[in-house]
Design a protein around this motif. Structure first.
Motif, PDB file in Angstrom:
ATOM      1  N   ASP A  53      14.339   6.403  12.201  1.00 55.94           N
ATOM      2  CA  ASP A  53      13.752   5.234  11.478  1.00 55.94           C
ATOM      3  C   ASP A  53      12.891   5.848  10.142  1.00 55.94           C
ATOM      4  OD1 ASP A  53      12.607   2.708  10.855  1.00 55.94           O
ATOM      5  OD2 ASP A  53      10.811   3.012  12.124  1.00 55.94           O
ATOM      6  N   TYR A  54      13.552   5.220   8.943  1.00 55.98           N
ATOM      7  CA  TYR A  54      13.083   5.662   7.861  1.00 55.98           C
ATOM      8  C   TYR A  54      12.310   4.278   6.966  1.00 55.98           C
ATOM      9  CZ  TYR A  54      17.927   4.047   7.271  1.00 55.98           C
ATOM     10  OH  TYR A  54      19.029   3.502   7.279  1.00 55.98           O
ATOM     11  N   CYS A  55      13.014   3.134   7.425  1.00 56.70           N
ATOM     12  CA  CYS A  55      12.505   2.039   6.751  1.00 56.70           C
ATOM     13  C   CYS A  55      10.987   1.669   6.550  1.00 56.70           C
ATOM     14  CB  CYS A  55      13.067   0.751   7.077  1.00 56.70           C
ATOM     15  SG  CYS A  55      15.100   0.817   6.671  1.00 56.70           S
ATOM     16  N   SER A  56      10.328   1.858   7.852  1.00 52.70           N
ATOM     17  CA  SER A  56       8.843   1.712   7.880  1.00 52.70           C
ATOM     18  C   SER A  56       8.162   2.766   7.016  1.00 52.70           C
ATOM     19  CB  SER A  56       8.386   1.733   9.098  1.00 52.70           C
ATOM     20  OG  SER A  56       8.886   2.976   9.882  1.00 52.70           O
ATOM     21  N   THR A  57       8.562   3.845   6.878  1.00 47.51           N
ATOM     22  CA  THR A  57       7.967   4.962   6.199  1.00 47.51           C
ATOM     23  C   THR A  57       8.195   4.591   4.632  1.00 47.51           C
ATOM     24  OG1 THR A  57       8.667   6.405   7.780  1.00 47.51           O
ATOM     25  CG2 THR A  57       7.891   7.658   5.563  1.00 47.51           C
ATOM     26  N   TRP A  58       9.398   4.250   4.334  1.00 49.68           N
ATOM     27  CA  TRP A  58       9.470   3.706   2.866  1.00 49.68           C
ATOM     28  C   TRP A  58       8.663   2.623   2.454  1.00 49.68           C
ATOM     29  CZ3 TRP A  58      15.297   4.562   3.125  1.00 49.68           C
ATOM     30  CH2 TRP A  58      15.803   5.942   2.727  1.00 49.68           C
ATOM     31  N   LYS A  59       8.612   1.676   3.392  1.00 44.81           N
ATOM     32  CA  LYS A  59       7.767   0.317   3.274  1.00 44.81           C
ATOM     33  C   LYS A  59       6.156   0.791   3.078  1.00 44.81           C
ATOM     34  CE  LYS A  59      10.904  -2.756   5.247  1.00 44.81           C
ATOM     35  NZ  LYS A  59      11.203  -3.767   6.596  1.00 44.81           N
ATOM     36  N   LYS A  60       5.806   1.826   3.855  1.00 45.35           N
ATOM     37  CA  LYS A  60       4.497   2.425   3.601  1.00 45.35           C
ATOM     38  C   LYS A  60       4.028   2.937   2.395  1.00 45.35           C
ATOM     39  CE  LYS A  60       0.592   4.068   5.232  1.00 45.35           C
ATOM     40  NZ  LYS A  60      -0.810   3.125   5.456  1.00 45.35           N
ATOM     41  N   ALA A  61       5.444   3.773   1.850  1.00 50.56           N
ATOM     42  CA  ALA A  61       5.229   4.497   0.642  1.00 50.56           C
ATOM     43  C   ALA A  61       5.117   3.394  -0.590  1.00 50.56           C
ATOM     44  CB  ALA A  61       6.647   5.289   0.364  1.00 50.56           C
ATOM     45  N   LYS A  62       5.819   2.158  -0.256  1.00 53.22           N
ATOM     46  CA  LYS A  62       6.057   1.028  -1.420  1.00 53.22           C
ATOM     47  C   LYS A  62       4.311   0.607  -1.286  1.00 53.22           C
ATOM     48  CE  LYS A  62       7.966  -3.232  -2.583  1.00 53.22           C
ATOM     49  NZ  LYS A  62       8.808  -4.395  -2.358  1.00 53.22           N
ATOM     50  N   SER A  63       3.877   0.231  -0.077  1.00 54.45           N
ATOM     51  CA  SER A  63       2.432  -0.207  -0.070  1.00 54.45           C
ATOM     52  C   SER A  63       1.406   0.643  -0.708  1.00 54.45           C
ATOM     53  CB  SER A  63       2.204  -0.603   1.252  1.00 54.45           C
ATOM     54  OG  SER A  63       1.588   0.626   2.065  1.00 54.45           O
ATOM     55  N   LEU A  64       1.571   1.750  -0.942  1.00 51.32           N
ATOM     56  CA  LEU A  64       0.825   2.702  -1.474  1.00 51.32           C
ATOM     57  C   LEU A  64       1.122   2.952  -2.863  1.00 51.32           C
ATOM     58  CD1 LEU A  64       0.628   5.332   1.474  1.00 51.32           C
ATOM     59  CD2 LEU A  64      -1.287   3.574   0.602  1.00 51.32           C
ATOM     60  N   GLY A  65       2.093   2.289  -3.414  1.00 53.24           N
ATOM     61  CA  GLY A  65       2.560   2.115  -4.828  1.00 53.24           C
ATOM     62  C   GLY A  65       3.436   3.105  -5.304  1.00 53.24           C
ATOM     63  N   ASP A  66       4.167   3.742  -4.439  1.00 57.72           N
ATOM     64  CA  ASP A  66       5.474   4.670  -4.675  1.00 57.72           C
ATOM     65  C   ASP A  66       6.579   3.782  -5.308  1.00 57.72           C
ATOM     66  OD1 ASP A  66       6.492   7.581  -4.510  1.00 57.72           O
ATOM     67  OD2 ASP A  66       8.285   5.975  -3.939  1.00 57.72           O
ATOM     68  N   THR A  67       6.774   3.830  -6.446  1.00 55.67           N
ATOM     69  CA  THR A  67       7.934   2.822  -7.001  1.00 55.67           C
ATOM     70  C   THR A  67       9.402   3.498  -6.793  1.00 55.67           C
ATOM     71  OG1 THR A  67       8.115   4.446  -9.163  1.00 55.67           O
ATOM     72  CG2 THR A  67       6.592   2.467  -9.284  1.00 55.67           C
ATOM     73  N   ASN A  68       9.625   4.830  -6.350  1.00 50.52           N
ATOM     74  CA  ASN A  68      10.897   5.155  -5.993  1.00 50.52           C
ATOM     75  C   ASN A  68      11.166   4.412  -4.348  1.00 50.52           C
ATOM     76  OD1 ASN A  68      11.473   6.980  -7.898  1.00 50.52           O
ATOM     77  ND2 ASN A  68       9.849   8.153  -6.866  1.00 50.52           N
ATOM     78  N   ALA A  69      10.292   3.943  -3.637  1.00 50.47           N
ATOM     79  CA  ALA A  69      10.740   3.581  -2.320  1.00 50.47           C
ATOM     80  C   ALA A  69      11.542   2.176  -2.541  1.00 50.47           C
ATOM     81  CB  ALA A  69       9.607   3.314  -1.730  1.00 50.47           C
ATOM     82  N   ASP A  70      11.190   1.082  -3.477  1.00 47.22           N
ATOM     83  CA  ASP A  70      11.817   0.135  -3.687  1.00 47.22           C
ATOM     84  C   ASP A  70      13.287   0.180  -3.653  1.00 47.22           C
ATOM     85  OD1 ASP A  70       9.961  -1.766  -3.972  1.00 47.22           O
ATOM     86  OD2 ASP A  70       9.641  -1.620  -6.144  1.00 47.22           O
ATOM     87  N   ALA A  71      14.010   1.094  -4.176  1.00 43.21           N
ATOM     88  CA  ALA A  71      15.495   1.386  -4.507  1.00 43.21           C
ATOM     89  C   ALA A  71      15.967   1.527  -3.040  1.00 43.21           C
ATOM     90  CB  ALA A  71      15.975   2.150  -5.699  1.00 43.21           C
ATOM     91  N   MET A  72      15.141   2.531  -2.459  1.00 42.21           N
ATOM     92  CA  MET A  72      15.694   2.878  -1.051  1.00 42.21           C
ATOM     93  C   MET A  72      15.621   1.763   0.082  1.00 42.21           C
ATOM     94  SD  MET A  72      16.701   5.770  -2.032  1.00 42.21           S
ATOM     95  CE  MET A  72      17.275   6.840  -0.771  1.00 42.21           C
ATOM     96  N   ILE A  73      14.501   0.939  -0.009  1.00 42.25           N
ATOM     97  CA  ILE A  73      14.295  -0.161   0.740  1.00 42.25           C
ATOM     98  C   ILE A  73      15.747  -1.197   0.453  1.00 42.25           C
ATOM     99  CG2 ILE A  73      12.793  -2.201   1.327  1.00 42.25           C
ATOM    100  CD1 ILE A  73      10.479  -0.070   0.638  1.00 42.25           C
ATOM    101  N   SER A  74      15.666  -1.449  -0.700  1.00 43.67           N
ATOM    102  CA  SER A  74      16.856  -2.360  -1.123  1.00 43.67           C
ATOM    103  C   SER A  74      18.306  -2.133  -0.612  1.00 43.67           C
ATOM    104  CB  SER A  74      16.602  -2.636  -2.732  1.00 43.67           C
ATOM    105  OG  SER A  74      15.682  -3.292  -3.147  1.00 43.67           O
TER     106      SER A  74
END
Length: 140
Positions: free
Chosen positions: A115-136
């Protein structure tokens, strides 16, 4: 083409590598020299050497999240995604506000089929801009 670029990076950094190695000879506990050598070796894709230097850096200072990220990047480059995940998890345990750490952790989880989506969502919530593309791209 990329090999030429990588080789030029190495040549530009060869003097720095020599200087950091000299610093270690003078002071075998020189954390910054080991850490910097790890980063330089990751940059030239010599992941085995990078891992070695990050292990030394962590032995000197086990509380620097950046060293675990660097070691995780070396493990990732070596395609040892389980070890990379462990290193990234340690980094975010040391720095829970480290968005880039969560992003990298998500990459290792993705490569392991976890499960990686929740981790990338956490990254995004902390301001990591790379996470957006992966989440999308990968998260529904």
């Amino acid at each position: 083409m990329f090999r030429k670029y990588r080789d030029s990076i190495f040549l530009k950094n060869a003097k720095a590598i020599d200087e950091f190695k000299l610093a270690i000879k003078v002071d075998p506990q020189h954390y910054s020299a080991y850490y910097s050598l790890g980063r330089l070796h990751n940059a030239i894709e010599d992941y085995a050497s990078a891992k070695k230097y990050f292990i030394q850096a962590i032995a000197i200072n086990a509380n620097d999240a950046n060293a675990y990220i660097g070691k995780g990047n070396a493990e990732y480059g070596l395609k040892d995604y389980s070890a990379a995940e462990t290193d990234y998890a340690k980094a975010v345990s040391l720095r829970p506000d480290y968005g880039a750490g969560y992003y990298n952790l998500g990459l290792a989880q993705y490569m392991r089929g976890e499960d990686y989506c929740s981790t990338w969502k956490k990254a995004k919530s902390l301001g990591d801009t790379n996470a957006d593309a992966m989440i999308s791209k990968y998260c529904k």
